[in-house]
Design an enzyme around this catalytic site. Structure first.
Site, PDB file in Angstrom:
ATOM      1  N   LYS A 113      -2.492  21.145  -8.640  1.00 28.23           N
ATOM      2  CA  LYS A 113      -1.846  22.000  -9.659  1.00 28.23           C
ATOM      3  C   LYS A 113      -1.283  21.146 -10.800  1.00 28.23           C
ATOM      4  O   LYS A 113      -0.651  20.113 -10.549  1.00 28.23           O
ATOM      5  CB  LYS A 113      -0.708  22.801  -9.017  1.00 28.23           C
ATOM      6  CG  LYS A 113      -1.216  23.863  -8.068  1.00 28.23           C
ATOM      7  CD  LYS A 113      -0.108  24.695  -7.487  1.00 28.23           C
ATOM      8  CE  LYS A 113      -0.705  25.717  -6.537  1.00 28.23           C
ATOM      9  NZ  LYS A 113       0.217  26.182  -5.527  1.00 28.23           N
ATOM     10  N   GLU A 167       0.861  -1.193   0.000  1.00 26.92           N
ATOM     11  CA  GLU A 167       0.000   0.000   0.000  1.00 26.92           C
ATOM     12  C   GLU A 167       0.890   1.234   0.000  1.00 26.92           C
ATOM     13  O   GLU A 167       1.768   1.380   0.859  1.00 26.92           O
ATOM     14  CB  GLU A 167      -0.940   0.045   1.218  1.00 26.92           C
ATOM     15  CG  GLU A 167      -1.874   1.247   1.118  1.00 26.92           C
ATOM     16  CD  GLU A 167      -2.778   1.500   2.323  1.00 26.92           C
ATOM     17  OE1 GLU A 167      -3.652   2.353   2.207  1.00 26.92           O
ATOM     18  OE2 GLU A 167      -2.580   0.865   3.373  1.00 26.92           O
ATOM     19  N   THR A 210     -10.642   2.522   4.741  1.00 28.72           N
ATOM     20  CA  THR A 210      -9.478   3.254   5.244  1.00 28.72           C
ATOM     21  C   THR A 210      -9.982   4.367   6.179  1.00 28.72           C
ATOM     22  O   THR A 210     -11.184   4.656   6.216  1.00 28.72           O
ATOM     23  CB  THR A 210      -8.675   3.890   4.085  1.00 28.72           C
ATOM     24  OG1 THR A 210      -9.348   5.071   3.658  1.00 28.72           O
ATOM     25  CG2 THR A 210      -8.503   2.930   2.921  1.00 28.72           C
ATOM     26  N   GLU A 211      -9.048   5.014   6.864  1.00 28.86           N
ATOM     27  CA  GLU A 211      -9.441   6.122   7.742  1.00 28.86           C
ATOM     28  C   GLU A 211     -10.142   7.222   6.932  1.00 28.86           C
ATOM     29  O   GLU A 211     -11.191   7.723   7.322  1.00 28.86           O
ATOM     30  CB  GLU A 211      -8.211   6.719   8.454  1.00 28.86           C
ATOM     31  CG  GLU A 211      -7.751   5.949   9.681  1.00 28.86           C
ATOM     32  CD  GLU A 211      -6.640   4.942   9.391  1.00 28.86           C
ATOM     33  OE1 GLU A 211      -6.339   4.690   8.194  1.00 28.86           O
ATOM     34  OE2 GLU A 211      -6.073   4.389  10.356  1.00 28.86           O
ATOM     35  N   TYR A 212      -9.553   7.584   5.780  1.00 28.36           N
ATOM     36  CA  TYR A 212     -10.148   8.646   4.958  1.00 28.36           C
ATOM     37  C   TYR A 212     -11.486   8.212   4.372  1.00 28.36           C
ATOM     38  O   TYR A 212     -12.400   8.996   4.232  1.00 28.36           O
ATOM     39  CB  TYR A 212      -9.184   9.049   3.830  1.00 28.36           C
ATOM     40  CG  TYR A 212      -8.223  10.138   4.237  1.00 28.36           C
ATOM     41  CD1 TYR A 212      -7.263   9.915   5.229  1.00 28.36           C
ATOM     42  CD2 TYR A 212      -8.260  11.395   3.646  1.00 28.36           C
ATOM     43  CE1 TYR A 212      -6.380  10.918   5.608  1.00 28.36           C
ATOM     44  CE2 TYR A 212      -7.378  12.404   4.026  1.00 28.36           C
ATOM     45  CZ  TYR A 212      -6.443  12.152   5.004  1.00 28.36           C
ATOM     46  OH  TYR A 212      -5.570  13.143   5.383  1.00 28.36           O
ATOM     47  N   GLU A 213     -11.575   6.953   4.004  1.00 30.01           N
ATOM     48  CA  GLU A 213     -12.821   6.443   3.422  1.00 30.01           C
ATOM     49  C   GLU A 213     -13.966   6.568   4.431  1.00 30.01           C
ATOM     50  O   GLU A 213     -15.082   6.975   4.069  1.00 30.01           O
ATOM     51  CB  GLU A 213     -12.626   4.978   3.029  1.00 30.01           C
ATOM     52  CG  GLU A 213     -13.810   4.345   2.341  1.00 30.01           C
ATOM     53  CD  GLU A 213     -13.446   2.971   1.775  1.00 30.01           C
ATOM     54  OE1 GLU A 213     -12.277   2.557   1.890  1.00 30.01           O
ATOM     55  OE2 GLU A 213     -14.348   2.322   1.217  1.00 30.01           O
ATOM     56  N   ASP A 238      -3.070  11.712  -2.293  1.00 29.51           N
ATOM     57  CA  ASP A 238      -3.093  13.178  -2.336  1.00 29.51           C
ATOM     58  C   ASP A 238      -3.388  13.637  -3.765  1.00 29.51           C
ATOM     59  O   ASP A 238      -2.790  13.135  -4.715  1.00 29.51           O
ATOM     60  CB  ASP A 238      -1.739  13.740  -1.881  1.00 29.51           C
ATOM     61  CG  ASP A 238      -1.488  13.469  -0.405  1.00 29.51           C
ATOM     62  OD1 ASP A 238      -2.472  13.275   0.340  1.00 29.51           O
ATOM     63  OD2 ASP A 238      -0.323  13.432   0.008  1.00 29.51           O
ATOM     64  N   ASP A 279       9.557   8.088   0.075  1.00 30.21           N
ATOM     65  CA  ASP A 279       8.747   8.621  -1.006  1.00 30.21           C
ATOM     66  C   ASP A 279       8.616   7.516  -2.061  1.00 30.21           C
ATOM     67  O   ASP A 279       9.629   6.952  -2.494  1.00 30.21           O
ATOM     68  CB  ASP A 279       9.422   9.867  -1.608  1.00 30.21           C
ATOM     69  CG  ASP A 279       8.485  10.592  -2.563  1.00 30.21           C
ATOM     70  OD1 ASP A 279       7.826   9.919  -3.385  1.00 30.21           O
ATOM     71  OD2 ASP A 279       8.404  11.831  -2.469  1.00 30.21           O
ATOM     72  N   GLU A 308       4.845   4.954   3.595  1.00 23.72           N
ATOM     73  CA  GLU A 308       4.337   6.271   4.010  1.00 23.72           C
ATOM     74  C   GLU A 308       5.498   7.252   4.015  1.00 23.72           C
ATOM     75  O   GLU A 308       6.586   6.942   4.500  1.00 23.72           O
ATOM     76  CB  GLU A 308       3.684   6.158   5.399  1.00 23.72           C
ATOM     77  CG  GLU A 308       3.296   7.469   6.044  1.00 23.72           C
ATOM     78  CD  GLU A 308       2.433   8.386   5.174  1.00 23.72           C
ATOM     79  OE1 GLU A 308       1.431   7.934   4.617  1.00 23.72           O
ATOM     80  OE2 GLU A 308       2.804   9.583   5.044  1.00 23.72           O
TER      81      GLU A 308
HETATM   82  N1  SAM Z   1      -4.424   5.866   2.639  1.00 25.98           N
HETATM   83  C1  SAM Z   1      -4.831   6.534   3.875  1.00 25.98           C
HETATM   84  C2  SAM Z   1      -6.325   6.558   3.985  1.00 25.98           C
HETATM   85  O1  SAM Z   1      -6.996   6.312   2.977  1.00 25.98           O
HETATM   86  O2  SAM Z   1      -6.834   6.810   5.084  1.00 25.98           O
HETATM   87  C3  SAM Z   1      -4.225   7.932   3.949  1.00 25.98           C
HETATM   88  C4  SAM Z   1      -4.662   8.915   2.890  1.00 25.98           C
HETATM   89  S1  SAM Z   1      -3.795  10.462   2.953  1.00 25.98           S
HETATM   90  C5  SAM Z   1      -4.806  11.539   2.082  1.00 25.98           C
HETATM   91  C6  SAM Z   1      -2.463  10.204   1.799  1.00 25.98           C
HETATM   92  C7  SAM Z   1      -1.230   9.665   2.440  1.00 25.98           C
HETATM   93  O3  SAM Z   1      -0.301   9.324   1.426  1.00 25.98           O
HETATM   94  C8  SAM Z   1      -0.541  10.656   3.368  1.00 25.98           C
HETATM   95  O4  SAM Z   1      -0.277  10.052   4.608  1.00 25.98           O
HETATM   96  C9  SAM Z   1       0.744  11.016   2.606  1.00 25.98           C
HETATM   97  O5  SAM Z   1       1.815  11.337   3.457  1.00 25.98           O
HETATM   98  C10 SAM Z   1       0.998   9.763   1.811  1.00 25.98           C
HETATM   99  N2  SAM Z   1       1.761   9.980   0.564  1.00 25.98           N
HETATM  100  C11 SAM Z   1       1.460  10.875  -0.410  1.00 25.98           C
HETATM  101  N3  SAM Z   1       2.365  10.823  -1.398  1.00 25.98           N
HETATM  102  C12 SAM Z   1       3.247   9.850  -1.061  1.00 25.98           C
HETATM  103  C13 SAM Z   1       4.410   9.338  -1.671  1.00 25.98           C
HETATM  104  N4  SAM Z   1       4.857   9.819  -2.836  1.00 25.98           N
HETATM  105  N5  SAM Z   1       5.087   8.349  -1.050  1.00 25.98           N
HETATM  106  C14 SAM Z   1       4.659   7.875   0.138  1.00 25.98           C
HETATM  107  N6  SAM Z   1       3.551   8.324   0.784  1.00 25.98           N
HETATM  108  C15 SAM Z   1       2.849   9.308   0.191  1.00 25.98           C
END
Ligand code: SAM
Length: 212
Positions: free
Chosen positions: A121, A43, A192-195, A117, A95, A68
């Site tokens: 832009k 994930e 998920t938490e966001y879902e 995310d 990343d 993450e």
């Molecule tokens: N997946 C979780 C959920 O659905 O509850 C979290 C969603 S949150 C909006 C997006 C997460 O992805 C953030 O914690 C962010 O730090 C991580 N993230 C974004 N771009 C990333 C990247 N390029 N590599 C690793 N993590 C990333």
């Protein structure tokens, strides 16, 4: 205050056995690490980790890696692991742009992107996790019949994700613009938490499953 918090979380992660600290050394060796030949599922952007940890608990015969970018967020998942340690899940703070340094060609069975995310832009489009730039990376590490599963409530991001498939070898095996009301696709869905947050506000959840 903020800086102190970040420093603290980095230190706590540095000592944690559930975190892979030198992930590039594991490339091609994940089966060896887990001590079995079970499928490896990843994930990307796992946030606080509820989704991947629930899946890991439900599927002890599958190995999971949660990626993450931010240590402050990853720390929340580690706190859950302390309470309920799972042998088949580990975390990487990195990343996802560097994902090909961590997994060998065809080493991964499935990739999950949940509520990624949006990077609204245009000049940041390449940072979006379902962009062609990322699909090219997934193409390398996914096995031949591997799939990418993507969920979001952000319709603009989902439209972008579908457009990005055009002119590539990726095809949609399944798609919905209202997951929670799609009897077939919602079966076995792990929130998920966001879902949970966005669906409780009435937002429909989009999902695709793609393969090539
Ligand atoms: N997946 C979780 C959920 O659905 O509850 C979290 C969603 S949150 C909006 C997006 C997460 O992805 C953030 O914690 C962010 O730090 C991580 N993230 C974004 N771009 C990333 C990247 N390029 N590599 C690793 N993590 C990333």
């Amino acid at each position: 205050m903020r800086l102190r918090n970040v420093t603290g979380s980095r230190e706590m992660i540095a000592d944690n056995d559930f975190v892979i600290h030198e992930p590039a050394e594991m490339k091609g060796k994940w089966s060896e690490f887990f001590g079995n030949d079970n499928p490896l599922r990843v994930e990307i952007g796992m946030g606080k980790g509820r989704f991947i940890m629930t899946l890991a608990e439900q599927n002890p015969d599958v190995n999971y890696i949660g990626i993450e970018k931010y240590s402050t967020v990853l720390l929340r998942a580690l706190q859950k692991m302390e309470v309920n340690p799972l042998p088949n899940v580990r975390f990487i703070r990195m990343d996802a742009e560097e994902i090909c340094d961590v997994f060998a060609e065809g080493e991964v069975d499935r990739i999950y992107l949940n509520f990624s995310d949006p990077w609204p832009k245009d000049r940041h489009a390449k940072r979006r996790l379902p962009s062609q730039a990322f699909l090219a990376r997934y193409d390398v590490i996914l096995k031949k019949d591997g799939v990418v599963e993507f969920k979001t409530d952000n319709r603009d991001l989902f439209d972008f994700a579908e457009e990005e498939l055009q002119g590539t070898k990726w095809k949609e095996d399944a798609v919905t613009y209202d997951l929670h009301n799609n009897e077939e696709m919602v079966r076995g869905n792990v929130m998920t938490e966001y879902e949970e947050k966005f669906s409780s506000m009435g937002n429909p959840i989009c999902k695709y499953i793609i393969s090539r």
